[in-house]
Design an enzyme around this catalytic site. Structure first.
Site, mmCIF file in Angstrom:
data_model
loop_
_atom_site.group_PDB
_atom_site.id
_atom_site.type_symbol
_atom_site.label_atom_id
_atom_site.label_comp_id
_atom_site.label_asym_id
_atom_site.label_seq_id
_atom_site.Cartn_x
_atom_site.Cartn_y
_atom_site.Cartn_z
ATOM 1 N N ASP A 268 0.838 -1.203 0.000
ATOM 2 C CA ASP A 268 0.000 0.000 0.000
ATOM 3 C C ASP A 268 0.878 1.259 0.000
ATOM 4 O O ASP A 268 1.710 1.434 0.895
ATOM 5 C CB ASP A 268 -0.879 -0.066 1.262
ATOM 6 C CG ASP A 268 -2.023 0.928 1.246
ATOM 7 O OD1 ASP A 268 -2.024 1.817 0.385
ATOM 8 O OD2 ASP A 268 -2.907 0.805 2.114
ATOM 9 N N GLU A 307 -2.318 1.429 -4.787
ATOM 10 C CA GLU A 307 -1.904 2.837 -4.876
ATOM 11 C C GLU A 307 -3.046 3.666 -5.452
ATOM 12 O O GLU A 307 -2.832 4.707 -6.020
ATOM 13 C CB GLU A 307 -0.567 3.005 -5.600
ATOM 14 C CG GLU A 307 -0.389 2.192 -6.865
ATOM 15 C CD GLU A 307 -1.001 2.861 -8.065
ATOM 16 O OE1 GLU A 307 -2.245 2.795 -8.205
ATOM 17 O OE2 GLU A 307 -0.253 3.414 -8.892
ATOM 18 N N GLY A 309 -5.022 3.598 -7.876
ATOM 19 C CA GLY A 309 -5.228 3.879 -9.294
ATOM 20 C C GLY A 309 -4.337 4.980 -9.838
ATOM 21 O O GLY A 309 -4.445 5.359 -11.008
ATOM 22 N N ASP A 330 -10.419 4.224 -1.337
ATOM 23 C CA ASP A 330 -11.095 3.185 -0.553
ATOM 24 C C ASP A 330 -12.613 3.179 -0.709
ATOM 25 O O ASP A 330 -13.258 4.228 -0.723
ATOM 26 C CB ASP A 330 -10.787 3.377 0.932
ATOM 27 C CG ASP A 330 -9.313 3.172 1.234
ATOM 28 O OD1 ASP A 330 -8.511 3.107 0.288
ATOM 29 O OD2 ASP A 330 -8.976 3.073 2.418
HETATM 30 C C1 GLA Z 1 -5.465 2.214 2.645
HETATM 31 C C2 GLA Z 1 -5.960 1.067 1.776
HETATM 32 C C3 GLA Z 1 -6.989 0.244 2.539
HETATM 33 C C4 GLA Z 1 -6.390 -0.281 3.829
HETATM 34 C C5 GLA Z 1 -5.884 0.905 4.636
HETATM 35 C C6 GLA Z 1 -5.127 0.487 5.876
HETATM 36 O O1 GLA Z 1 -6.453 3.156 2.903
HETATM 37 O O2 GLA Z 1 -6.494 1.554 0.585
HETATM 38 O O3 GLA Z 1 -7.450 -0.843 1.751
HETATM 39 O O4 GLA Z 1 -5.356 -1.181 3.543
HETATM 40 O O5 GLA Z 1 -4.977 1.704 3.878
HETATM 41 O O6 GLA Z 1 -4.697 1.624 6.545
#
Ligand code: GLA
Length: 516
Positions: A268, A307, A309, A330
């Protein structure tokens, strides 16, 4: 006068750095500079602040905010930082409330998702907040690792638990994956998202925190259930909530994950915003670096890029070793978020292919924020898109309806169908959309989606499916995959009244239908 030097990184918005040097003189504090927010047993995050009078400006990727996001009153600091991630439908803020306690602030941080942590804020140097940039590899195409020829299926801890879970929760989820029938339905990966890691040992080896005392034993347990296990890290120094990331330890961490027996890595971007630019070259380089490290371990490890997109990841994700890549920020457990994310994927349906999938984020089915209709739409849309099916609910406690959605074998079969043709839009009429996807065995999946707030009559022509329909000769057969019943193929059209936010999902095939 006391001089404080410290720095903090925002949890979900790692790009936002607030930092400075606090000069405390007779009740006057200047918090301009770099700050570190430390939560014991968890990790750190960094912030950069600029103080003008009592107002505090926060540094984002493009310089300081133009409006103040905080204030300092006496020895009390309050920050309210808007999150650029997540659903634009909800106002999302991370707040810090801190009280000066000696040379540090004792602080409470509430994340945009409502999670709250207690920690300390201390001033640090620019160098600590922004570690020097290490070289990225020369870009090249990594070989396909041969994994996930159909979209991966599993469970991930984040949507339901955020970081409030432990080793026992993950074991129980593996047990429930088996006992609920999810494993038999095809769900395989148990993925441990943010919240498992702690500090590095002296030789730099990443360790689990008190809630995850033995990551290898956890992997062994999940394997003993006939399942596979996933882990989570970042190309930056910290993951989004401040736990350890893999920056500068990519090879070492890949080796550790492999030695522990992990089969899947979600990687991530998070605090990599503070090191690299979010340009296609930097993104690709940073992901390739871990892709190479995973390849070197010799263990088959599914590589999940996260990341959001950026830099049109669907155009280069496979090159850097990615098996799947998040295409959006998200998802949230509400209709607007799911609808916006799901239907926006229709622009990039030509990119997913065997071993390399667009990932519009994990499922929210069963988390309670949407109706049964809406969750059936969620599942149907993800299946039509050939999206990874990663459940994000509590598998120990599923209603009959949740089970019927997550484990509908006919809908899962559409998701997992091996024919490469992408989903297409057959028609759009206001808020009504008909999507079609050719399937193996001379069949077509047809989804009649009602995005509107009222029930809608939606139709399509049987011969529009290009299945060689000889309607008089009744050469087609059709089945409603949510009602689990045959649909008569009569007349030129199929018409259904589709409830608000609902779906009718059909499998139509030339010749007689093979009932499951
Ligand atoms: C980002 C990701 C999520 C999750 C959170 C954890 O926001 O997009 O899917 O993994 O981090 O903090």
């Amino acid at each position: 006068m006391i001089k404080i030097l410290s720095c903090l990184r925002h949890a979900v918005v790692p790009s936002i750095l607030l930092c400075g040097t606090a000069s405390i003189a007779f009740g006057q504090t200047d918090v301009s500079g770099f700050w570190k927010y430390t939560v014991p047993e968890r990790g750190v995050s960094f912030l950069e602040l600029k103080q003008v009078g009592n107002e505090i400006f926060v540094d984002g990727r493009n310089g300081f905010s133009t409006k103040p996001f905080g204030e300092l009153k006496g020895n009390k600091l309050h920050l309210e930082i808007p999150s650029p991630f997540g659903s634009p439908d909800a106002k999302r803020f991370t707040t810090y409330d801190a009280v000066l306690n000696g040379v540090k602030f004792a602080a409470t941080r509430k994340d945009a998702d409502g999670d709250s942590t207690e920690g300390s804020l201390e001033k640090v140097s620019r160098e600590e907040a922004h570690p020097a940039r290490l070289p990225l590899p020369e870009l090249r195409e990594l070989p396909d690792n041969g994994l996930v020829r159909t979209p991966p299926m599993g469970w991930n801890s984040w949507n339901k638990f955020h970081d409030k879970f432990d080793d026992a929760t993950v074991r129980q989820m593996a047990d429930a994956m088996v006992s609920s029938g999810m494993k038999d339905a095809g769900y395989t990966y148990i993925i441990v998202d943010e919240g498992w890691s702690s500090y590095r040992s002296k030789d730099g080896t990443i360790t689990g925190n008190a809630r995850f005392p033995d990551m290898k034993a956890l992997a062994d347990y999940v394997h003993s259930k006939g399942l596979k296990i996933g882990i989570y890290s970042s190309p930056g120094p910290q993951v989004c909530g401040g736990y350890q990331g893999s920056y500068g330890h990519e090879e070492q961490d890949a080796k550790t994950f492999a030695a522990w027996g992990y089969d899947y890595l979600k990687y991530d971007w998070c605090s990599a915003f503070g090191i690299y630019q979010p340009t296609p070259a930097d993104l690709e380089g940073a992901y390739q670096k871990m892709g190479e490290a995973l390849e070197k371990t010799g263990r088959p490890i599914v590589y999940s890029l996260c990341e959001y997109g950026l830099g049109d990841v669907w155009t280069w994700g496979a090159k850097s070793g990615g098996n799947l890549w998040r295409t959006t920020f998200d998802i949230a457990d509400n209709w607007k978020s799911m609808e916006r994310i799901g239907f926006s994927q229709l622009d990039i349906t030509s990119y997913p292919r065997a071993g390399h999938w667009n990932d519009p984020d994990m499922l929210e089915v069963g988390n309670g924020g949407m109706s049964g209709e809406e969750y059936r739409t969620h599942m149907s849309l993800w299946a039509m898109l050939r999206a990874p099916l990663v459940a994000g609910n509590d598998l120990r406690d599923m209603t009959a309806e949740t089970k019927s959605i997550l484990m509908n074998p006919d809908v899962i079969a559409i998701d997992q169908d091996r024919l490469a043709n992408p989903v297409q839009i057959l028609s759009v009429d206001g808020k009504s959309e008909v999507l079609v996807r050719p399937l193996e065995g001379n069949a077509v999946a047809v989804g009649l989606f009602n995005r509107g707030d009222q029930p809608a009559e939606i139709s399509f022509r049987w011969d529009g499916l290009h299945l060689g329909a000889n309607l008089g000769g009744r050469t087609l057969s059709a089945r409603d995959l949510w009602k689990h019943e045959a649909v008569p193929v009569t007349g030129d059209n199929f018409t259904a009244t589709v409830p608000k936010h609902g779906v009718v999902l059909l499998r139509v095939q030339s010749g007689s239908f093979q009932f499951r």
